[in-house]
Design a protein around this motif. Sequence first.
Motif, PDB file in Angstrom:
ATOM      1  N   LEU A 183      34.058  35.011  37.255  1.00 58.92           N
ATOM      2  CA  LEU A 183      32.966  34.056  37.090  1.00 58.92           C
ATOM      3  C   LEU A 183      33.415  32.643  37.472  1.00 58.92           C
ATOM      4  O   LEU A 183      32.714  31.924  38.203  1.00 58.92           O
ATOM      5  CB  LEU A 183      32.476  34.094  35.643  1.00 58.92           C
ATOM      6  N   ARG A 186      33.897  32.363  41.218  1.00 56.73           N
ATOM      7  CA  ARG A 186      32.609  32.293  41.922  1.00 56.73           C
ATOM      8  C   ARG A 186      32.039  30.876  41.874  1.00 56.73           C
ATOM      9  O   ARG A 186      31.606  30.326  42.889  1.00 56.73           O
ATOM     10  CB  ARG A 186      31.611  33.269  41.305  1.00 56.73           C
ATOM     11  N   LYS A 204      27.852  32.640  28.940  1.00 53.63           N
ATOM     12  CA  LYS A 204      29.071  33.388  29.268  1.00 53.63           C
ATOM     13  C   LYS A 204      30.293  32.814  28.539  1.00 53.63           C
ATOM     14  O   LYS A 204      31.421  33.015  28.964  1.00 53.63           O
ATOM     15  CB  LYS A 204      29.317  33.361  30.783  1.00 53.63           C
ATOM     16  N   GLU A 271      28.391  43.789  30.926  1.00 55.36           N
ATOM     17  CA  GLU A 271      27.220  43.370  31.697  1.00 55.36           C
ATOM     18  C   GLU A 271      27.606  42.471  32.867  1.00 55.36           C
ATOM     19  O   GLU A 271      27.069  42.616  33.979  1.00 55.36           O
ATOM     20  CB  GLU A 271      26.234  42.650  30.776  1.00 55.36           C
ATOM     21  N   THR A 272      28.537  41.545  32.645  1.00 55.83           N
ATOM     22  CA  THR A 272      28.935  40.623  33.707  1.00 55.83           C
ATOM     23  C   THR A 272      29.709  41.357  34.796  1.00 55.83           C
ATOM     24  O   THR A 272      29.550  41.062  35.992  1.00 55.83           O
ATOM     25  CB  THR A 272      29.778  39.463  33.143  1.00 55.83           C
ATOM     26  N   ARG A 274      29.209  44.387  35.719  1.00 54.04           N
ATOM     27  CA  ARG A 274      28.170  45.068  36.500  1.00 54.04           C
ATOM     28  C   ARG A 274      27.464  44.096  37.440  1.00 54.04           C
ATOM     29  O   ARG A 274      27.133  44.442  38.584  1.00 54.04           O
ATOM     30  CB  ARG A 274      27.154  45.738  35.569  1.00 54.04           C
ATOM     31  N   GLU A 275      27.238  42.869  36.982  1.00 59.55           N
ATOM     32  CA  GLU A 275      26.597  41.855  37.828  1.00 59.55           C
ATOM     33  C   GLU A 275      27.447  41.577  39.065  1.00 59.55           C
ATOM     34  O   GLU A 275      26.911  41.276  40.140  1.00 59.55           O
ATOM     35  CB  GLU A 275      26.406  40.558  37.036  1.00 59.55           C
ATOM     36  N   PHE A 276      28.752  41.682  38.924  1.00 52.67           N
ATOM     37  CA  PHE A 276      29.675  41.452  40.040  1.00 52.67           C
ATOM     38  C   PHE A 276      29.933  42.728  40.850  1.00 52.67           C
ATOM     39  O   PHE A 276      30.715  42.713  41.799  1.00 52.67           O
ATOM     40  CB  PHE A 276      31.006  40.908  39.522  1.00 52.67           C
TER      41      PHE A 276
END
Length: 354
Positions: A183, A186, A204, A271-272, A274-276
């Motif tokens: 994160l 990014r 986050k 969840e994060t 999976r977002e990536f």
Amino acid sequence: MFDNKQRTDINELGEFGLIDYLTKAVEIKELSTVKGIGDDAAVLDFSSKKTLISTDLLLEGIHFDLRYVPLKHLGYKAVQVNLSDIYAMNGIASQITFSIGLSSKFPVEAVEEIYQGVLIACEKFNVDLVGGDTSASAQGLVISVTSIGYADADKVVYRSGAKEGDLLCVSGDLGGAYVGLQLLEREKNIFIENPNIQPDLEGKDYIVERQLKPESRKDIVELFETYGIQPHAMIDVSDGLASEILHICKASKVGCKLYEDKIPIDPMTYETAREFGLDPTVCALNGGEDYELLFTVPQDQYDKVKNQLDISIIGYITEEAAGCEMISKSGHVHPIQAQGWNAFKQSSNDGSTA
């Protein structure tokens, strides 16, 4: 963050003046510290205890990126990752030395912020700062921390003590530090492309903190003492769960069965990831920098660990010939392979501190 308008060049103080300035707030609290800062060496007295010593080296551009790591957090984290090694031996950390190499871009105020983080960590974990060194550096910021601790001879836990039939356990949750790093990386890259865009880290906080401000698990060592839990083998999770499991199994000459569905992963991490487009299990196995404690205990201690909210039983130890295997959620068997960080193959920060 220090104000650049209030900038004091280190040359104005000189090395000894800088040391005096940075250590003026240091207090000695540990009974085992006979002499701290102010002489050629510290003097410690652990009486009948076994002495534990560990050292870590952190290099700018390899272990941390100052574009998103606050200096105070860096000082705090540098201490934490080192204390974790003492707790991984089932010991109590009591002293540290903190050495730093600085390029000319760092004013006194910046160095002071780093030391503020160091002293906050020392205060929280009841550790004395008893020495260190400062030096000029041509390669950016260099930090070296040595931690010192103690334990009763019969309480020290090594990697090599795991026995067939032991339960394989881990504290806390895994993968958060690695996903937090993704994160931050990014948002750094977005900022480099467009400095007018502010970082989007809303909601986050947990995984960002897992990366920037990890907490070593002194509380787990204290829990062992309270409940009479004596691990057979233990290691801290700095390079990823898979790597640490293999370290224990190699040192102990055993195998293991790890159950994927038992690996503790926080919902935000899951969840994060999976977002990536990342597999949360792979993040836990290979991400690193969680600084949780991985340990084995004999089966007769099952009742002591099963109800501890911050401990998960994730598998068991087998004979060496059975190998090190993970049972997936679908029931398939996979060999455990370490794919964590290699300090000599990385040219940029990936979040690990070996």
